[in-house]
Design an enzyme around this catalytic site. Sequence first.
Site, PDB file in Angstrom:
ATOM      1  N   CYS A  89     -56.401  31.353  41.328  1.00  0.00           N
ATOM      2  CA  CYS A  89     -56.741  31.703  40.126  1.00  0.00           C
ATOM      3  C   CYS A  89     -57.827  32.874  39.818  1.00  0.00           C
ATOM      4  O   CYS A  89     -58.117  33.443  38.736  1.00  0.00           O
ATOM      5  CB  CYS A  89     -57.526  30.676  39.413  1.00  0.00           C
ATOM      6  SG  CYS A  89     -56.716  28.830  39.606  1.00  0.00           S
ATOM      7  N   HIS A 126     -51.330  23.534  35.763  1.00  0.00           N
ATOM      8  CA  HIS A 126     -50.524  24.678  35.860  1.00  0.00           C
ATOM      9  C   HIS A 126     -49.209  24.422  36.905  1.00  0.00           C
ATOM     10  O   HIS A 126     -49.461  23.525  37.962  1.00  0.00           O
ATOM     11  CB  HIS A 126     -51.094  25.908  36.277  1.00  0.00           C
ATOM     12  CG  HIS A 126     -51.881  26.503  35.321  1.00  0.00           C
ATOM     13  ND1 HIS A 126     -53.354  26.883  35.651  1.00  0.00           N
ATOM     14  CD2 HIS A 126     -51.902  26.977  34.147  1.00  0.00           C
ATOM     15  CE1 HIS A 126     -53.934  27.462  34.472  1.00  0.00           C
ATOM     16  NE2 HIS A 126     -52.883  27.364  33.365  1.00  0.00           N
TER      17      HIS A 126
HETATM   18  C1  CIR Z   1     -58.745  26.579  32.047  1.00  0.00           C
HETATM   19  O1  CIR Z   1     -58.579  25.227  31.762  1.00  0.00           O
HETATM   20  O2  CIR Z   1     -58.232  27.260  31.595  1.00  0.00           O
HETATM   21  C2  CIR Z   1     -59.728  27.073  33.326  1.00  0.00           C
HETATM   22  N1  CIR Z   1     -60.945  25.824  33.315  1.00  0.00           N
HETATM   23  C3  CIR Z   1     -59.201  26.535  34.678  1.00  0.00           C
HETATM   24  C4  CIR Z   1     -58.073  27.970  34.850  1.00  0.00           C
HETATM   25  C5  CIR Z   1     -57.496  27.781  36.267  1.00  0.00           C
HETATM   26  N2  CIR Z   1     -56.392  28.609  36.401  1.00  0.00           N
HETATM   27  C6  CIR Z   1     -55.647  28.640  37.256  1.00  0.00           C
HETATM   28  O3  CIR Z   1     -55.098  27.430  37.838  1.00  0.00           O
HETATM   29  N3  CIR Z   1     -54.998  29.710  37.267  1.00  0.00           N
END
Ligand code: CIR
Length: 252
Positions: free
Chosen positions: A246, A159
Amino acid sequence: MLALTRAVPPSIVRCELTHLAREPIDLDRAIEQHAAYEDALRAAGYLVQRVAPAPELPDSVFIEDTAVVFDEVAIVTRPGAASRRPETDAVELALRQHRPIVRITAPATIDGGDVLTVGRRVFVGISTRTNEPAIGQLRSILTPLGYLVTAVPIERCLHLKSAVTALDDGRVILNTAWVDGRALEPLAWIETPATEPHAANVLRAGDRLIVPAEAPHTAARLRSEGYRVETVPAAELAKAEGGVTCCSLLLA
Ligand code: CIR
């Protein structure tokens, strides 16, 4: 100040992974670290409210990706990973009590982790999760509210906020190996040390920055720049590709 969080689900062992190889996640340790993170939010002055848990949704602890909250509106996302789309309903229900709601709709996809707001500037990563139609929808919601939306192509990390987060209203912390700082002009930036590539993900919470304990050089650097820094252990959720931004949605 309100912080929405969501419990670490046992199914996290089946989480989405893009740039990391799967490693065993110690669920008890992940739960403990998540609780320490919630404590850090409380210490920063937030009332922590948990959205109803979703034990069957592996990435539901990463609530940031399900919505983008502004003073004027909460934008409920359509996450880029199909497995994550059922996460949004419960979050929308919680946000309805606090903001007018607008939903991102197909064919747009967007994860909140791709949206970096600094003052009235909104930088949006175009990534494996967030596409061009989402930029158009964000612009039509946010331009009339006085925000300027800028797209930033992302290739080397999950991201935009894996590579850059805000320190204050004029400065960010940035991993220049993953994102070119010129894309963020006129913002100034501090670079992450080469040994701590994941440390560009810090959380601005009230009067302080919440920084992963696994990034001691970054924490020291930020302190030397005059920021108040609190560290939280974040290694277990990092195995699921999650950082400190997150795990919450902050409503001022
Ligand atoms: C994903 O791949 O969607 C989750 N395992 C990790 C998401 C992390 N979110 C973020 O950085 N905002």
